[in-house]
Design a protein around this motif. Structure first.
Motif, short mmCIF file in Angstrom:
data_model
loop_
_atom_site.label_atom_id
_atom_site.label_comp_id
_atom_site.label_asym_id
_atom_site.label_seq_id
_atom_site.Cartn_x
_atom_site.Cartn_y
_atom_site.Cartn_z
N ASP A 108 0.72 -1.27 -0.03
CA ASP A 108 0.09 0.13 0.02
C ASP A 108 0.83 1.25 -0.02
N ALA A 109 2.00 1.36 0.91
CA ALA A 109 2.93 2.39 0.80
C ALA A 109 3.45 2.71 -0.66
N LEU A 110 3.75 1.73 -1.32
CA LEU A 110 4.53 1.64 -2.59
C LEU A 110 3.51 2.38 -3.61
N LYS A 111 2.23 2.00 -3.43
CA LYS A 111 1.33 2.70 -4.13
C LYS A 111 0.93 4.28 -4.13
N LYS A 112 1.81 4.95 -3.52
CA LYS A 112 1.69 6.26 -3.05
C LYS A 112 1.88 7.12 -4.62
N PRO A 113 1.62 8.42 -4.67
CA PRO A 113 1.60 9.17 -6.10
C PRO A 113 3.29 9.22 -6.32
N THR A 114 3.90 9.57 -5.17
CA THR A 114 5.31 10.04 -5.48
C THR A 114 6.13 9.08 -4.47
N ALA A 115 7.53 9.34 -4.84
CA ALA A 115 8.58 8.52 -4.17
C ALA A 115 8.98 8.80 -2.74
N ALA A 116 8.61 10.27 -2.68
CA ALA A 116 8.74 10.82 -1.30
C ALA A 116 7.59 10.40 -0.24
N GLU A 117 6.67 10.41 -0.75
CA GLU A 117 5.45 10.12 0.10
C GLU A 117 5.33 8.51 0.31
N ALA A 118 5.95 7.67 -0.73
CA ALA A 118 6.16 6.29 -0.38
C ALA A 118 7.17 5.97 0.62
N ASP A 119 8.55 7.03 0.71
CA ASP A 119 9.51 6.69 1.68
C ASP A 119 8.93 7.24 2.84
N LEU A 120 8.42 7.95 3.21
CA LEU A 120 7.66 8.28 4.42
C LEU A 120 6.61 7.35 4.98
N ARG A 156 15.15 8.53 4.63
CA ARG A 156 15.68 7.72 5.66
C ARG A 156 16.70 6.77 5.00
N ARG A 157 16.33 5.55 5.74
CA ARG A 157 17.38 4.45 5.27
C ARG A 157 16.66 3.42 4.42
N THR A 158 15.95 3.93 3.30
CA THR A 158 15.22 3.39 2.27
C THR A 158 15.66 3.73 0.96
N ALA A 159 15.61 2.75 0.17
CA ALA A 159 15.84 3.00 -1.56
C ALA A 159 14.87 2.10 -2.33
N LEU A 160 14.67 2.80 -3.49
CA LEU A 160 13.73 2.19 -4.19
C LEU A 160 14.46 1.69 -5.55
N VAL A 161 14.66 0.64 -6.16
CA VAL A 161 15.16 0.09 -7.20
C VAL A 161 14.05 -0.45 -8.42
N ARG A 162 14.09 0.21 -9.53
CA ARG A 162 13.56 -0.46 -10.46
C ARG A 162 13.88 -1.54 -11.19
N ILE A 163 13.58 -2.73 -11.52
CA ILE A 163 14.15 -3.59 -12.44
C ILE A 163 13.13 -3.88 -13.67
N SER A 164 13.69 -4.03 -14.81
CA SER A 164 12.95 -4.29 -16.13
C SER A 164 12.23 -5.68 -16.07
N ALA A 165 11.06 -5.92 -16.90
CA ALA A 165 10.63 -7.37 -17.22
C ALA A 165 11.75 -8.42 -17.37
N GLN A 166 12.70 -7.92 -18.33
CA GLN A 166 13.52 -8.72 -18.87
C GLN A 166 14.52 -9.33 -17.86
N MET A 167 14.57 -8.90 -16.85
CA MET A 167 15.54 -9.27 -15.60
C MET A 167 15.11 -10.46 -14.88
N ARG A 168 13.67 -10.48 -15.01
CA ARG A 168 13.01 -11.68 -14.12
C ARG A 168 12.27 -12.73 -14.91
N VAL A 169 11.97 -12.38 -16.19
CA VAL A 169 11.28 -13.24 -16.85
C VAL A 169 12.27 -14.31 -17.19
N GLY A 170 11.71 -15.78 -17.24
CA GLY A 170 12.65 -16.71 -17.73
C GLY A 170 13.95 -16.96 -16.90
#
Length: 558
Positions: A108-120, A156-170
């Motif tokens: 639910d927190a990761l569905k916030k509109p901005t990364a700053a709000e998700a971090d908080l 804070r002590r939190t980071a968000l890392v985005r991965i592509s679909a190619q990195m996980r599929v198969g």
């Protein structure tokens, strides 16, 4: 024929009695009453600490959000991996990484509109301990990050890392983690300690050649670790007849500086004072630039500005803490406006400069208050938000908060109202803990070597207690670093450096308070020689008489 045998025998017995009393009672008593008292020191433990083998451990938690792992990959989590790095046989780093999937509240927190709000929101769910990191892996379809950003570093002590679909599929989970590992390492280099940070903290003990020149500059700029610092804000008004200045320094400190110092309270104690100095001029005469219709100070002349001004600042003689000076200089009407130029002859936007391990100076022009019908003195209310913005940036640099250049694709959130992100505090705590351990170890080792070389120095019980306390605190600090308890490691390292310096600078350790051996002989010979000579002569005479009697008895037998 000896006409007085009883009298001679009595003299011999008296001489023997006196010699026996001197040897059995006098010499031990003299030795005991004149020996140098030296309390026991843990020398073997100090020698072990002198090797300075540091093991640092950091906990990293990688959380996979919905859509980042396949059902097959999800079956293998939670998972824990440990990675060790060893440098020069004295430094070893351990990163313990735990992999898991996100909880419902984290989703639910990761569905916030901005990364700053998700971090908080993520911070409100659970606060990570000092020295640890939480990396949330989000899918490519997430709208939290802009298109050109793959990693977001929060406050804070939190980071968000985005991965592509190619990195996980198969891919298997092991293959996914192998592809994710370089990105995680980049996050650790930004948010946690790095080998460069540790070697910079050990610069007094370990020779190093870091490739990052910014780290060298930061280490030379920042103050050394200290239990306390004094911060002095000074307003320099060289022309009080023309300028009547008003600055709300108390309110500005509470608004801009105090939040940062509160956050830095685990590192050191801070005291703040302020003053206004009149008729205080710079040590350099500015040059007039006709093209700018203003006066300028070039970079080469800035080094000559501090010494004349510093003589007027004064200092607290009762304190041994380092002093950070921040000066706000308002030019007099004859040299206004005044601008600072860098080495490229370009105007410095902040119109300020700082001196490594001393402080900073900002030039505040008030020529905008002048007019054709201006009455002097001009009443000037200084814009404290502008001034404190500059001083806050200088304060961060002087206290060792490094200015990092994040890798491409990284977005670092502003530090916020406190002036310092949580992970920046952790980086500083790592460096200060290692620096305190190295400094205390050097102090204790030097003290042990000094006491071993000079046997006349008295080692009182209080000094031995301080040395033992420092050794114990050092051992505890190194043990806490090894298990990743950064807060406790910093506290023990501070106790170690306080105890070691208190023992090293104890007044009773002055060698001049005690007599060297040649002075002892000069004092004792006039006292003992007149008494010892008759005793020795009597003993020699007794020995000679005994030998004479033996020879006479042998002659009679023959």
């Amino acid at each position: 024929f000896d006409p007085y045998p009883p009298l001679r025998r009595r003299g011999q017995l008296a001489a023997l009695s006196i010699a026996a009393v001197v040897i059995i009672v006098g010499v031990p008593l003299w030795w005991r009453t004149t020996e140098t008292y030296r309390a026991w020191l843990p020398v073997s433990q100090i020698k072990d600490l002198a090797k300075l083998q540091l093991h640092l451990s950091a906990d990293v938690e990688v959380v996979f959000a919905r859509g980042t792992v396949t059902p097959e990959q999800q079956k293998k989590v939670p998972l824990t991996q440990t990675q060790d790095e060893e440098h020069d046989t004295t430094l070893r780093y351990r990163y313990e990484t735990k992999y898991r999937t996100a909880t419902i509240m984290e989703e639910d927190a990761l569905k916030k509109p901005t990364a700053a709000e998700a971090d908080l929101s993520l911070h409100m769910l659970s606060e990570s301990p000092c020295g640890s990191l939480v990396v949330y892996v989000i899918p490519e379809s997430s709208s939290l990050l802009p298109e050109d950003v793959n990693v977001y570093i929060g406050q804070r002590r939190t980071a968000l890392v985005r991965i592509s679909a190619q990195m996980r599929v198969g891919k298997t989970l092991e293959q996914l983690l192998a592809q994710l590992e370089p990105r995680i390492k980049q996050v650790l280099q930004v948010m946690s300690f790095s080998h460069t940070d540790i070697t910079v903290a050990l610069s007094d003990r370990v020779r190093f050649r870091p490739g990052n020149k910014e780290s060298i500059a930061d280490s030379m700029r920042a103050f050394k670790s200290s239990p306390g610092y004094e911060i002095t804000f000074s307003l320099l008004n060289p022309d009080p007849k023309s300028h009547q200045l008003h600055w709300d320094i108390e309110g500005a400190v509470q608004t801009y500086i105090q939040p940062l110092l509160t956050k830095l309270s685990p590192l050191a104690n801070f005291s703040i004072d302020s003053q206004t100095l009149y008729y205080t001029m710079l040590g350099v005469t500015p040059r007039f630039d006709s093209s700018l219709e203003a006066y300028t100070l070039n970079a080469d002349s800035l080094a000559h500005v501090i010494n004349p001004v510093e003589a007027r600042l004064g200092s607290n003689a009762a304190s041994s803490n380092p002093v950070l000076n921040f000066l706000l200089y308002v030019p007099d009407i004859r040299h206004s406006p005044l601008y600072i130029h860098d080495h490229r002859k370009q105007e410095v936007p902040s119109n300020a400069f700082h001196s490594p391990r001393w402080g900073g100076i900002m030039v505040y022009n008030v020529n905008g208050f002048y007019g054709s019908e201006t009455e002097f003195p001009v009443h000037v209310n200084i814009n404290m938000a502008k001034v404190m913005g500059v001083f806050l940036a200088q304060l961060r640099l002087l206290l060792g908060v490094q200015s990092l250049s994040p890798p491409p694709g990284f977005l670092v959130a502003p530090c916020g109202s406190t002036g310092l992100a949580d992970w920046e505090l952790d980086r500083l705590m790592w460096s200060r803990s290692v620096e305190n351990i190295a400094t205390a170890t050097t102090t204790i080792t030097s003290l042990a070597q000094l006491l071993d070389q000079i046997g006349n120095i008295v080692i009182n019980d209080n000094i031995a207690q301080q040395v033992s306390s420092a050794v114990t605190s050092l051992q505890l600090a190194m043990a806490e670093l090894e298990v990743g308890n950064l807060g406790f490691a910093l506290q023990y390292s501070k106790e170690a450096i306080l105890a070691s310096e208190k023992a090293f600078f104890d007044p009773s350790l002055l060698h001049l308070l005690y007599f060297p051996d040649d002075q002892k002989f000069a004092i004792y010979i006039p006292l003992f020689l007149p008494m010892c000579v008759p005793i020795l002569l009597s003993m020699l005479k007794i020995v000679s008489e005994v030998r004479q009697r033996r020879r006479e008895k042998q002659a009679k037998k023959e």
